[in-house]
Design a protein around this motif. Structure first.
Motif, PDB file in Angstrom:
ATOM      1  N   ILE A 141      52.361 -13.003 -28.139  1.00  0.00           N
ATOM      2  CA  ILE A 141      51.904 -15.211 -27.693  1.00  0.00           C
ATOM      3  C   ILE A 141      51.372 -14.731 -28.837  1.00  0.00           C
ATOM      4  N   GLU A 142      51.039 -14.571 -30.201  1.00  0.00           N
ATOM      5  CA  GLU A 142      50.869 -15.754 -31.065  1.00  0.00           C
ATOM      6  C   GLU A 142      53.165 -15.752 -31.919  1.00  0.00           C
ATOM      7  N   LYS A 143      53.462 -14.756 -31.500  1.00  0.00           N
ATOM      8  CA  LYS A 143      54.862 -14.941 -32.196  1.00  0.00           C
ATOM      9  C   LYS A 143      56.021 -16.140 -30.865  1.00  0.00           C
ATOM     10  N   ALA A 144      55.530 -16.198 -30.520  1.00  0.00           N
ATOM     11  CA  ALA A 144      56.531 -16.897 -28.715  1.00  0.00           C
ATOM     12  C   ALA A 144      55.832 -17.629 -29.575  1.00  0.00           C
ATOM     13  N   HIS A 145      54.540 -18.162 -30.147  1.00  0.00           N
ATOM     14  CA  HIS A 145      54.473 -19.565 -30.009  1.00  0.00           C
ATOM     15  C   HIS A 145      55.140 -19.863 -30.986  1.00  0.00           C
ATOM     16  N   ALA A 146      55.387 -19.075 -31.813  1.00  0.00           N
ATOM     17  CA  ALA A 146      55.538 -19.579 -34.017  1.00  0.00           C
ATOM     18  C   ALA A 146      57.004 -19.753 -32.811  1.00  0.00           C
ATOM     19  N   LEU A 147      57.541 -19.667 -32.409  1.00  0.00           N
ATOM     20  CA  LEU A 147      59.413 -20.680 -32.572  1.00  0.00           C
ATOM     21  C   LEU A 147      59.156 -20.864 -30.861  1.00  0.00           C
ATOM     22  N   GLY A 148      58.135 -21.498 -30.339  1.00  0.00           N
ATOM     23  CA  GLY A 148      58.308 -22.471 -29.494  1.00  0.00           C
ATOM     24  C   GLY A 148      57.740 -22.647 -27.967  1.00  0.00           C
ATOM     25  N   SER A 149      58.069 -20.965 -27.893  1.00  0.00           N
ATOM     26  CA  SER A 149      58.008 -20.242 -26.613  1.00  0.00           C
ATOM     27  C   SER A 149      57.114 -20.037 -25.948  1.00  0.00           C
ATOM     28  N   LYS A 150      56.624 -20.404 -24.570  1.00  0.00           N
ATOM     29  CA  LYS A 150      55.578 -20.295 -23.783  1.00  0.00           C
ATOM     30  C   LYS A 150      55.328 -18.686 -23.532  1.00  0.00           C
ATOM     31  N   VAL A 151      54.779 -18.481 -22.628  1.00  0.00           N
ATOM     32  CA  VAL A 151      54.671 -16.893 -22.284  1.00  0.00           C
ATOM     33  C   VAL A 151      53.461 -17.012 -21.027  1.00  0.00           C
ATOM     34  N   LEU A 152      54.393 -16.102 -19.803  1.00  0.00           N
ATOM     35  CA  LEU A 152      53.428 -15.841 -19.227  1.00  0.00           C
ATOM     36  C   LEU A 152      53.075 -13.994 -18.784  1.00  0.00           C
ATOM     37  N   VAL A 153      52.059 -13.647 -18.220  1.00  0.00           N
ATOM     38  CA  VAL A 153      51.524 -13.184 -18.754  1.00  0.00           C
ATOM     39  C   VAL A 153      51.450 -12.297 -17.602  1.00  0.00           C
ATOM     40  N   ASP A 154      52.173 -11.092 -17.159  1.00  0.00           N
ATOM     41  CA  ASP A 154      51.874 -10.446 -15.416  1.00  0.00           C
ATOM     42  C   ASP A 154      51.140  -9.948 -15.434  1.00  0.00           C
ATOM     43  N   MET A 199      40.338  -4.424 -16.885  1.00  0.00           N
ATOM     44  CA  MET A 199      39.531  -4.775 -18.689  1.00  0.00           C
ATOM     45  C   MET A 199      39.117  -6.409 -17.682  1.00  0.00           C
ATOM     46  N   HIS A 200      38.378  -7.383 -18.858  1.00  0.00           N
ATOM     47  CA  HIS A 200      37.637  -8.337 -18.551  1.00  0.00           C
ATOM     48  C   HIS A 200      38.947  -8.965 -19.859  1.00  0.00           C
ATOM     49  N   ILE A 201      39.500 -10.093 -18.771  1.00  0.00           N
ATOM     50  CA  ILE A 201      41.028 -10.948 -19.280  1.00  0.00           C
ATOM     51  C   ILE A 201      39.904 -12.522 -19.513  1.00  0.00           C
ATOM     52  N   ASN A 202      40.233 -12.843 -20.601  1.00  0.00           N
ATOM     53  CA  ASN A 202      39.814 -14.302 -21.276  1.00  0.00           C
ATOM     54  C   ASN A 202      41.209 -14.796 -21.434  1.00  0.00           C
ATOM     55  N   VAL A 203      41.807 -15.739 -21.022  1.00  0.00           N
ATOM     56  CA  VAL A 203      43.017 -16.546 -21.157  1.00  0.00           C
ATOM     57  C   VAL A 203      42.784 -17.282 -22.106  1.00  0.00           C
ATOM     58  N   LYS A 204      41.427 -18.148 -22.710  1.00  0.00           N
ATOM     59  CA  LYS A 204      42.048 -19.277 -23.583  1.00  0.00           C
ATOM     60  C   LYS A 204      41.774 -17.907 -25.314  1.00  0.00           C
ATOM     61  N   GLU A 205      40.828 -16.825 -24.821  1.00  0.00           N
ATOM     62  CA  GLU A 205      41.151 -16.543 -26.388  1.00  0.00           C
ATOM     63  C   GLU A 205      42.452 -15.447 -25.999  1.00  0.00           C
ATOM     64  N   MET A 206      42.715 -14.474 -25.407  1.00  0.00           N
ATOM     65  CA  MET A 206      44.564 -14.509 -25.349  1.00  0.00           C
ATOM     66  C   MET A 206      45.423 -14.857 -25.702  1.00  0.00           C
ATOM     67  N   ASN A 207      45.029 -16.814 -25.647  1.00  0.00           N
ATOM     68  CA  ASN A 207      46.054 -17.817 -25.558  1.00  0.00           C
ATOM     69  C   ASN A 207      47.527 -17.904 -24.985  1.00  0.00           C
ATOM     70  N   CYS A 208      47.407 -16.983 -23.713  1.00  0.00           N
ATOM     71  CA  CYS A 208      48.900 -17.666 -22.918  1.00  0.00           C
ATOM     72  C   CYS A 208      48.908 -18.544 -22.207  1.00  0.00           C
ATOM     73  N   ASP A 209      49.906 -19.008 -21.862  1.00  0.00           N
ATOM     74  CA  ASP A 209      49.947 -20.102 -21.286  1.00  0.00           C
ATOM     75  C   ASP A 209      50.269 -19.873 -19.731  1.00  0.00           C
ATOM     76  N   ASN A 214      50.718  -3.140 -23.078  1.00  0.00           N
ATOM     77  CA  ASN A 214      51.645  -4.104 -23.704  1.00  0.00           C
ATOM     78  C   ASN A 214      50.789  -5.551 -25.320  1.00  0.00           C
ATOM     79  N   PRO A 215      51.056  -5.241 -26.564  1.00  0.00           N
ATOM     80  CA  PRO A 215      50.380  -6.052 -27.490  1.00  0.00           C
ATOM     81  C   PRO A 215      50.317  -7.453 -27.036  1.00  0.00           C
ATOM     82  N   VAL A 216      50.043  -8.272 -26.358  1.00  0.00           N
ATOM     83  CA  VAL A 216      50.178  -9.083 -25.705  1.00  0.00           C
ATOM     84  C   VAL A 216      50.615 -10.781 -26.393  1.00  0.00           C
ATOM     85  N   LYS A 217      48.140  -9.741 -27.084  1.00  0.00           N
ATOM     86  CA  LYS A 217      48.196 -11.338 -27.615  1.00  0.00           C
ATOM     87  C   LYS A 217      49.061 -11.179 -28.862  1.00  0.00           C
ATOM     88  N   GLU A 218      49.548 -10.548 -29.586  1.00  0.00           N
ATOM     89  CA  GLU A 218      50.735 -10.164 -30.984  1.00  0.00           C
ATOM     90  C   GLU A 218      51.780 -11.040 -30.185  1.00  0.00           C
TER      91      GLU A 218
END
Ligand SMILES: *Cc1c(COP(=O)(O)O)cnc(C)c1O
Length: 411
Positions: free
Chosen positions: A192-205, A213-223, A186-190
């Protein structure tokens, strides 16, 4: 972690590290294609389990004696290693849990307490049961509403529909990074950006992404990012909840007990600071330390090369299976990982799985804890072969021949 330590990707060498792969089942060389359910463990992890219980076993955090202090240091060092690997800002943001399910339940309970009637939680149609049921329970408890973003037949999230469902009412989006049944990324970065723009938090399973894959939570910016140790080459019974500090700080404890407190009287208890606030009771000490070892192992793997290798395996398997009459690949997303799910007209997946097992091949059959997804495709289940970086093309050749043989027996 430095790139200098990376060895060139070599499947044969990697397989040497996994004793479980060198065994025979019914007199056949084991072919382990059930990595989506759980992964095998490298020697580094196995040796650490043995060492811990042989020599280092002690309870942590409160001990005055040598062994307790050593176990505490190692447990906390594992937390720090995971923090560095994930690119989290602080080790306080790494909470040890029992696994993905436990991590999601923690967030659904604790973060969920801030939700009320009129609020919405948005998930997708391809979620694992453990990213559905805790939200249903939350919505029932708090009177909020669960929304489900639909997918297309290829098994991709329909982003226009997702956009329509995402609104100011959405307080949390809970989405799988990679579908365990379809392999869809899934396009999680997209999202997350859309959710944050509307004030929602995001949990990524992240149960199916951390090992691929190499995961970087800071880059992904998930909550929140959650995963299970046992799917990423570590022991069972332990997992991780990564959460942004400012969120975790505001969230109340999930369970009460020892370790999560700072002071207890019968009148009033004050809670410990992060991460201990969320870690009530004696944790899975060996599990935490050995999960740290699993990450030490991962650090030696060139994950970009491993990912390429895995995708090649999946493509190779799919191209051959696709030619079989009546066989349908379930999950044909453009961006997908090394999962090959299929169903065959008129044949129950369980029967194929049973015949493959007799040929030494371990696959998963059934609904893969995604019953709503099976309903969407109108099938009872699939046969799922899920590959790890230690699998080989030769194994796939044997597997495809075995599928062909099984189908000819069942038709
Ligand atoms: C396996 C899995 C889970 C649940 O993990 P547990 O280890 O059973 O807690 C959740 N989501 C996905 C996508 C999974 O693959």
């Amino acid at each position: 972690m430095s790139d200098l330590e990376l060895k060139p990707f070599n499947v044969r060498e990697i397989r040497e590290e996994f004793p479980a792969l060198r065994q025979q089942i019914y007199g056949k060389n084991l072919i382990y294609f059930d990595n989506g359910a759980t992964s095998q463990k490298p020697k580094l992890v196995l040796d650490a389990i043995n060492l811990f219980y042989s020599k280092e076993n002690a309870n942590i955090h409160r001990g005055v004696h040598y062994m307790s202090q050593k176990a505490t240091t190692e447990y906390e060092a594992a937390r720090q290693r995971i923090q560095r690997y994930l690119g989290a800002r602080k080790s306080e943001e790494i909470i040890f849990t029992k696994g993905t399910t436990d991590s999601i339940n923690l967030v659904a309970y604790s973060f969920g307490l801030s939700l009320s009637a009129g609020d919405e939680v948005l998930i997708s149609a391809m979620e694992h049961h453990s990213n559905i049921v805790p939200w249903q329970m939350l919505c029932e408890r708090q009177g909020c509403t669960l929304k489900v973003a639909p997918i297309n037949l290829r098994g991709e999230l329909i982003m226009e529909e997702f956009d329509k469902l995402l609104s100011k009412k959405t307080k949390l989006v809970a989405i799988t990074h990679i579908s365990n049944t379809l392999g869809t990324i899934n396009p999680v970065k997209e999202i997350i950006e859309k959710a944050h723009a509307l004030g929602s938090k995001v949990l990524v399973d992240g149960a199916q992404s951390i090992q691929h894959m190499h995961i970087n939570v800071k880059e992904m910016n998930c909550d929140f990012y959650v995963f299970s140790s046992h799917k990423v080459f570590g022991p069972t019974g332990i997992g991780v909840l990564y959460g942004k500090e400012e969120l975790l700080d505001r969230m109340p404890p999930y369970q009460g007990g020892g370790d999560m407190i700072s002071r207890v009287t019968f009148e009033r208890t004050t809670y410990n600071e992060l991460p201990f606030k969320f870690e009530a009771g004696t944790p899975h000490i060996a599990g935490g330390i050995c999960l740290g070892k699993a990450f030490e192992f991962l650090e030696s793997i060139d994950m970009a090369a491993a990912e390429r290798h895995e995708r090649e395996l999946a493509k190779y398997a799919e191209d051959m299976l696709d030619t079989f009459e009546g066989l349908q690949i379930i999950g044909e997303a453009k961006n997908k990982t090394s999962v090959v799910s299929f169903s065959v007209k008129g044949i129950h997946p369980f029967d194929i799985g049973t015949l493959l097992d007799k040929q030494g091949i371990a696959v998963r059959t059934g609904h893969h804890c995604t019953q709503p997804l099976m309903d969407f495709y109108g099938i009872p289940g699939t046969v799922r072969a899920s590959f790890a970086f230690y699998n080989t093309k030769q194994e796939i050749d044997t597997f495809v021949e075995a599928v062909e043989r099984s189908l000819s027996m069942l038709k």
